[in-house]
Structure formats: C-alpha cells, structure tokens
Motif scaffolding. Sequence first.
Motif, PDB file in Angstrom:
ATOM      1  N   ASN A  37       0.673  -1.248  -5.643  1.00 55.50           N
ATOM      2  CA  ASN A  37      -0.489  -0.881  -5.348  1.00 55.50           C
ATOM      3  C   ASN A  37      -1.190   0.033  -5.553  1.00 55.50           C
ATOM      4  O   ASN A  37      -1.771   0.876  -6.058  1.00 55.50           O
ATOM      5  CB  ASN A  37      -1.086  -2.136  -5.910  1.00 55.50           C
ATOM      6  CG  ASN A  37      -1.138  -2.952  -7.177  1.00 55.50           C
ATOM      7  OD1 ASN A  37      -1.333  -3.368  -8.525  1.00 55.50           O
ATOM      8  ND2 ASN A  37      -0.170  -4.408  -6.692  1.00 55.50           N
ATOM      9  N   LEU A  38      -0.220   0.732  -4.359  1.00 62.03           N
ATOM     10  CA  LEU A  38      -0.350   1.492  -3.562  1.00 62.03           C
ATOM     11  C   LEU A  38      -0.363   2.998  -3.529  1.00 62.03           C
ATOM     12  O   LEU A  38      -0.370   3.936  -3.496  1.00 62.03           O
ATOM     13  CB  LEU A  38      -1.504   1.463  -1.681  1.00 62.03           C
ATOM     14  CG  LEU A  38      -2.344   0.308  -1.773  1.00 62.03           C
ATOM     15  CD1 LEU A  38      -2.417   0.386  -0.144  1.00 62.03           C
ATOM     16  CD2 LEU A  38      -3.481   0.229  -2.682  1.00 62.03           C
ATOM     17  N   ALA A  39       1.586   2.687  -3.579  1.00 63.52           N
ATOM     18  CA  ALA A  39       2.155   3.728  -3.794  1.00 63.52           C
ATOM     19  C   ALA A  39       2.139   4.716  -2.470  1.00 63.52           C
ATOM     20  O   ALA A  39       2.767   6.036  -2.834  1.00 63.52           O
ATOM     21  CB  ALA A  39       1.857   4.987  -4.804  1.00 63.52           C
ATOM     22  N   LEU A  40       2.528   3.976  -1.470  1.00 67.53           N
ATOM     23  CA  LEU A  40       1.891   5.005  -0.212  1.00 67.53           C
ATOM     24  C   LEU A  40       2.896   4.809   0.559  1.00 67.53           C
ATOM     25  O   LEU A  40       4.013   3.578   0.074  1.00 67.53           O
ATOM     26  CB  LEU A  40       1.090   4.095   0.818  1.00 67.53           C
ATOM     27  CG  LEU A  40      -0.151   4.386   0.381  1.00 67.53           C
ATOM     28  CD1 LEU A  40      -0.858   3.625   1.729  1.00 67.53           C
ATOM     29  CD2 LEU A  40      -0.559   5.132   0.675  1.00 67.53           C
ATOM     30  N   ARG A  41       3.929   5.974   1.341  1.00 66.97           N
ATOM     31  CA  ARG A  41       5.236   6.230   1.986  1.00 66.97           C
ATOM     32  C   ARG A  41       5.081   3.880   2.663  1.00 66.97           C
ATOM     33  O   ARG A  41       3.960   4.083   3.453  1.00 66.97           O
ATOM     34  CB  ARG A  41       5.470   7.171   2.589  1.00 66.97           C
ATOM     35  CG  ARG A  41       5.335   8.559   2.093  1.00 66.97           C
ATOM     36  CD  ARG A  41       5.286   9.836   2.823  1.00 66.97           C
ATOM     37  NE  ARG A  41       6.005  10.732   1.696  1.00 66.97           N
ATOM     38  CZ  ARG A  41       4.585  10.565   1.097  1.00 66.97           C
ATOM     39  NH1 ARG A  41       3.363  10.961   1.367  1.00 66.97           N
ATOM     40  NH2 ARG A  41       5.171  12.457   0.620  1.00 66.97           N
ATOM     41  N   ILE A  42       6.137   3.859   3.585  1.00 60.90           N
ATOM     42  CA  ILE A  42       5.880   2.583   4.431  1.00 60.90           C
ATOM     43  C   ILE A  42       5.182   3.184   4.988  1.00 60.90           C
ATOM     44  O   ILE A  42       4.484   2.201   5.612  1.00 60.90           O
ATOM     45  CB  ILE A  42       7.452   2.061   4.609  1.00 60.90           C
ATOM     46  CG1 ILE A  42       7.056   0.816   4.949  1.00 60.90           C
ATOM     47  CG2 ILE A  42       8.484   3.175   5.475  1.00 60.90           C
ATOM     48  CD1 ILE A  42       6.751  -0.053   4.400  1.00 60.90           C
ATOM     49  N   SER A  43       5.709   4.005   6.381  1.00 58.84           N
ATOM     50  CA  SER A  43       4.826   4.237   7.318  1.00 58.84           C
ATOM     51  C   SER A  43       2.865   4.670   7.029  1.00 58.84           C
ATOM     52  O   SER A  43       2.772   4.325   7.763  1.00 58.84           O
ATOM     53  CB  SER A  43       5.224   5.625   7.473  1.00 58.84           C
ATOM     54  OG  SER A  43       4.863   6.811   7.265  1.00 58.84           O
ATOM     55  N   LYS A  72      -8.582   3.917  -4.516  1.00 59.65           N
ATOM     56  CA  LYS A  72      -9.408   3.264  -5.020  1.00 59.65           C
ATOM     57  C   LYS A  72      -8.331   1.785  -5.701  1.00 59.65           C
ATOM     58  O   LYS A  72      -7.438   1.975  -6.318  1.00 59.65           O
ATOM     59  CB  LYS A  72     -10.082   3.536  -6.351  1.00 59.65           C
ATOM     60  CG  LYS A  72     -10.822   2.927  -7.373  1.00 59.65           C
ATOM     61  CD  LYS A  72     -11.779   3.003  -7.978  1.00 59.65           C
ATOM     62  CE  LYS A  72     -12.734   1.658  -9.159  1.00 59.65           C
ATOM     63  NZ  LYS A  72     -13.886   1.647  -7.927  1.00 59.65           N
ATOM     64  N   LEU A  73      -9.315   1.014  -4.811  1.00 63.98           N
ATOM     65  CA  LEU A  73      -8.275  -0.519  -4.781  1.00 63.98           C
ATOM     66  C   LEU A  73      -8.499  -0.781  -6.376  1.00 63.98           C
ATOM     67  O   LEU A  73      -9.448  -1.533  -6.365  1.00 63.98           O
ATOM     68  CB  LEU A  73      -8.870  -1.407  -3.816  1.00 63.98           C
ATOM     69  CG  LEU A  73      -8.212  -0.342  -2.297  1.00 63.98           C
ATOM     70  CD1 LEU A  73      -8.949  -1.288  -1.155  1.00 63.98           C
ATOM     71  CD2 LEU A  73      -7.171  -0.309  -2.144  1.00 63.98           C
ATOM     72  N   ASN A  74      -7.819  -1.916  -6.325  1.00 64.73           N
ATOM     73  CA  ASN A  74      -7.423  -2.259  -7.947  1.00 64.73           C
ATOM     74  C   ASN A  74      -7.191  -3.528  -7.806  1.00 64.73           C
ATOM     75  O   ASN A  74      -7.536  -3.822  -6.427  1.00 64.73           O
ATOM     76  CB  ASN A  74      -6.069  -2.451  -8.973  1.00 64.73           C
ATOM     77  CG  ASN A  74      -4.839  -2.248  -8.279  1.00 64.73           C
ATOM     78  OD1 ASN A  74      -4.693  -3.664  -7.526  1.00 64.73           O
ATOM     79  ND2 ASN A  74      -4.026  -1.982  -8.765  1.00 64.73           N
ATOM     80  N   GLU A  75      -8.107  -4.887  -8.586  1.00 60.23           N
ATOM     81  CA  GLU A  75      -8.117  -6.046  -8.348  1.00 60.23           C
ATOM     82  C   GLU A  75      -7.390  -6.104  -7.320  1.00 60.23           C
ATOM     83  O   GLU A  75      -7.707  -7.271  -6.399  1.00 60.23           O
ATOM     84  CB  GLU A  75      -8.469  -6.857  -9.674  1.00 60.23           C
ATOM     85  CG  GLU A  75      -8.813  -7.661  -9.951  1.00 60.23           C
ATOM     86  CD  GLU A  75     -10.582  -8.477  -8.480  1.00 60.23           C
ATOM     87  OE1 GLU A  75     -10.593  -9.146  -8.031  1.00 60.23           O
ATOM     88  OE2 GLU A  75     -10.999  -7.002  -9.088  1.00 60.23           O
ATOM     89  N   LYS A  76      -5.597  -6.640  -8.153  1.00 61.03           N
ATOM     90  CA  LYS A  76      -5.136  -7.205  -6.910  1.00 61.03           C
ATOM     91  C   LYS A  76      -4.416  -6.286  -6.034  1.00 61.03           C
ATOM     92  O   LYS A  76      -4.519  -7.818  -5.039  1.00 61.03           O
ATOM     93  CB  LYS A  76      -3.932  -7.514  -7.970  1.00 61.03           C
ATOM     94  CG  LYS A  76      -2.805  -7.858  -7.568  1.00 61.03           C
ATOM     95  CD  LYS A  76      -1.213  -7.685  -8.017  1.00 61.03           C
ATOM     96  CE  LYS A  76       0.126  -8.847  -7.135  1.00 61.03           C
ATOM     97  NZ  LYS A  76       1.401  -8.762  -8.204  1.00 61.03           N
ATOM     98  N   ALA A  77      -5.206  -5.887  -5.553  1.00 58.01           N
ATOM     99  CA  ALA A  77      -4.599  -5.499  -3.954  1.00 58.01           C
ATOM    100  C   ALA A  77      -6.423  -5.808  -3.594  1.00 58.01           C
ATOM    101  O   ALA A  77      -5.798  -6.051  -2.477  1.00 58.01           O
ATOM    102  CB  ALA A  77      -4.677  -4.155  -4.147  1.00 58.01           C
TER     103      ALA A  77
END
Length: 186
Positions: A37-43, A72-77
């Motif tokens: 849901n955030l599409a960030l790199r693992i680090s 922006k955080l979605n509901e699931k996150a």
Amino acid sequence: MPEVQAVKDLDKVKIVGYLLEKTYGQQIADIWNIGLNLALRISDLLSIKFSDIQGDRLILREGKTGKLATIKLNEKARVIIERIRSERPDHVYLFQSYRNRWSFNQSPKPLSRRYVSKAISMIGEEVGLELGTHSMRKTRGYHLYKNTNDLARVMKMLRHSSEAVTLRYIGITQEDVDRDFVELEL
C-alpha cells in the motif's frame, strides 16, 4: 541472484499475505500489506517510525534518493498502523524488532532487511514466484499501471525519473505490449 517479480495475480497477492502470516507471523504479513500500500523501498519501509505518521499521512525522507516522500495513507494502511500502535504503544518503529526488548541498554531497532527478505523469498518459492522485498513496490506499480494505463502516474508514485526504468521495474514486457495491441481493436 534472479530479479524479483511483481505479483500480477491479485489472488496470489492475498495468498502471499496469508502464507506469510501463517508461516512467519502477523508482523511479516503486516510488512507485506503495508508495503503493497505504500510502495516504498524496503529500507524506507522498515525505517518508518510512528513519529513519521502525521494524521493520515506518512512523511519521510527516502534513504536512497534523499527525496521527501509524502504519502496519503489509504484505509487498509491506516487500520494496520493503528492496530500495531495499539498493540505496541511503547514501540518507536512501526516494524520494531522484538529481539532487543530484553536488553535494557539497547535502543530500539527495526526488523532486519535480511529477515524480511528471507521470509518473502521462501513464500515466493512456495507459490512459484521470484519474490523479494522489492516485490511489494513492484506489485503496487504494476497494478496501478494496469488499472490506469497512466505511466506518468506510476512514475510519480514510485518517484522514478525514466519511463523505461518504470516499465522494466513493474515488469511490463514486450509480450504485454503485444497482447495489448491484439486485444484492443478499434
């Protein structure tokens, strides 16, 4: 080392999350679900502190690029984050390691990238996919592209500067492009 893949089948996305929880526990399943849901790199994902979460936004400086990510955080996150916060009110990190909880003079640390990578990779073997820590980010990008066909939007979300890099990253191949030409007749 083989290149990891995006999970292109939404049912397999759910299966991976389920298997991670059953095999490695809720914390690793939460990493998978938040990562999708955030599409960030693992680090960057593992470095999230509760102080980085301000209302319905995550604000952090990316380690690799130095760019400021405001997500922006979605509901699931939000639901997952609030559950973790309520279960672990003393934690500094969203995905804090439990290893040093018995060491009184140790400062809190996030889970290790190696542990998360191993867990995701092992589940990937089980479901027949080359999975790794980048699979969460790639999966999000792939499904955004498939839903919108807006490469610029995917590039912005992943904070890439090249279309070619983004297409390769999310696993859009010449075979996919060929199929699009065949399936879309005007």
